[in-house]
Design an enzyme around this catalytic site. Structure first.
Site, PDB file in Angstrom:
ATOM      1  N   CYS A   1     -11.192   2.622  -0.511  1.00  0.00           N
ATOM      2  CA  CYS A   1      -9.812   2.973  -0.138  1.00  0.00           C
ATOM      3  C   CYS A   1      -9.530   2.191   1.124  1.00  0.00           C
ATOM      4  O   CYS A   1     -10.355   2.198   2.061  1.00  0.00           O
ATOM      5  CB  CYS A   1      -9.684   4.479   0.123  1.00  0.00           C
TER       6      CYS A   1
ATOM      7  N   GLU B   1      -3.195   9.183   7.862  1.00  0.00           N
ATOM      8  CA  GLU B   1      -1.748   8.914   7.985  1.00  0.00           C
ATOM      9  C   GLU B   1      -1.164   9.747   9.138  1.00  0.00           C
ATOM     10  O   GLU B   1      -0.245   9.310   9.819  1.00  0.00           O
ATOM     11  CB  GLU B   1      -1.020   9.271   6.676  1.00  0.00           C
TER      12      GLU B   1
ATOM     13  N   HIS C   1      -7.679   2.668   3.539  1.00  0.00           N
ATOM     14  CA  HIS C   1      -7.579   3.439   4.782  1.00  0.00           C
ATOM     15  C   HIS C   1      -8.941   3.600   5.470  1.00  0.00           C
ATOM     16  O   HIS C   1      -9.005   3.742   6.688  1.00  0.00           O
ATOM     17  CB  HIS C   1      -7.039   4.852   4.515  1.00  0.00           C
TER      18      HIS C   1
ATOM     19  N   ASP D   1       0.859  -1.197   0.000  1.00  0.00           N
ATOM     20  CA  ASP D   1       0.000   0.000   0.000  1.00  0.00           C
ATOM     21  C   ASP D   1       0.891   1.241   0.000  1.00  0.00           C
ATOM     22  O   ASP D   1       2.081   1.165   0.314  1.00  0.00           O
ATOM     23  CB  ASP D   1      -0.930   0.018   1.230  1.00  0.00           C
ATOM     24  N   SER D   2       0.268   2.365  -0.323  1.00  0.00           N
ATOM     25  CA  SER D   2       0.994   3.633  -0.266  1.00  0.00           C
ATOM     26  C   SER D   2       1.413   3.958   1.168  1.00  0.00           C
ATOM     27  O   SER D   2       2.363   4.704   1.377  1.00  0.00           O
ATOM     28  CB  SER D   2       0.099   4.757  -0.789  1.00  0.00           C
TER      29      SER D   2
ATOM     30  N   CYS E   1      -4.246  -1.493  -2.102  1.00  0.00           N
ATOM     31  CA  CYS E   1      -4.418  -0.058  -2.316  1.00  0.00           C
ATOM     32  C   CYS E   1      -5.340   0.079  -3.527  1.00  0.00           C
ATOM     33  O   CYS E   1      -4.989  -0.379  -4.621  1.00  0.00           O
ATOM     34  CB  CYS E   1      -3.058   0.576  -2.589  1.00  0.00           C
TER      35      CYS E   1
END
Ligand code: DGL
Length: 270
Positions: A194, A162, A196, A7-8, A70
């Site tokens: 997403c 984040e 997240h 993932d990013s 992601c």
């Protein structure tokens, strides 16, 4: 050999956690490209280049199979990677298809023509790059007809998560949900597109109201990986334990990841 999860940043940990729960004996290696997160506000070429670099790093870890945990990388880069960049002995799988199969109630690999499905209105919450790619609508159109998708680009939400700024992230979720409901007042399903976002699934659910079913992508991806490994035992291979890697600062990423999943996680430099 470990399966690679990419993932990013921190979001793919929701998928990592679901795979761990479903397959406790499967070694996993995780790479978060925290130095370059978020991806969702980047251009397509940039996302492609960064995703290829991350996948190559996981191949170096011995992960012949890499899951792009992601949606942004899956939507923007996965198809392009699969069209000639991936060597014959490696596999890269995105997280979009299991989700769409669940929404359209299709079994894995069902390639019959698109057909009418029960769901008529879907609310999609995703990063600006995922929304701009229209990959969700494209994959859906291969399988279903007569489904309206209203997509809400949730700019800023990944940055807030984040940074562990939950107050900001929660306010953003409420405002993105309100914006979408103005355009589509009665969606049947909501897709948190997403990795997240599941951390704030309860806020999405409360803002959307009781009548809206919210899909848990992480569990769907874990189930689909388990099924894939049954059909491709060569991708399981001899054991080698996995590691958590980051392109960012290992200490601050370990701290942030530990808060993100509420469990101790130790990252090493990629
Ligand atoms: N978790 C990524 C996704 O699923 C976040 C994208 C980003 O870095 O903006 O899209």
């Amino acid at each position: 050999m470990p399966v690679g999860v990419f993932d990013s940043g921190l979001g793919g940990l929701t998928v990592y956690r679901a795979i761990r729960k479903q397959m406790p004996d499967q070694p996993l290696s995780y790479l978060g490209d925290n130095a370059h997160a978020p991806y969702g506000v980047r251009g397509a070429d940039d996302i492609y280049r960064l995703t290829c670099a991350g996948v190559e790093r996981l191949w170096d870890e011995g992960c012949d199979l890499v899951i792009l945990a992601c949606n942004t990388a899956s939507a923007v880069a996965c198809k392009r990677m699969q069209e000639g960049w991936i060597p014959a002995d490696k596999r890269v799988l995105g997280v979009f298809v299991p989700l769409i199969e669940a929404v359209t109630e299709r079994d894995w690999g069902d390639t019959s023509p698109p057909r009418e499905v029960d769901v008529k209105q879907i609310a999609l919450f995703a990063t600006p790059a995922t929304v701009a790619s229209r990959a969700f609508q494209r994959e859906l159109a291969f399988r279903a007809i007569g489904v309206d998708v209203e997509a809400q680009p949730c700019a800023g939400l990944v940055d807030a998560l984040e940074d562990n700024d939950l107050e900001l992230a929660e306010a953003m979720v409420r405002s993105h949900v309100m914006a979408l409901l103005r355009r589509m007042p009665n969606p049947q399903f909501a897709v948190l597109g997403c990795t997240h976002y599941p951390i704030l699934e309860h806020i999405f659910k409360a803002a959307l109201g009781d009548g809206v079913k919210v899909f848990s992508q992480a569990n769907l991806v874990a189930a689909s990986l388990q099924d894939y490994l049954k059909r491709h035992p060569d991708m399981v291979g001899a054991d080698r334990s996995g590691r958590l890697l980051t392109t960012g600062d290992p200490q601050s990423v370990s701290d942030a990841a530990t808060r993100f999943l509420s469990q101790p996680l130790h990252f090493e430099a990629a």
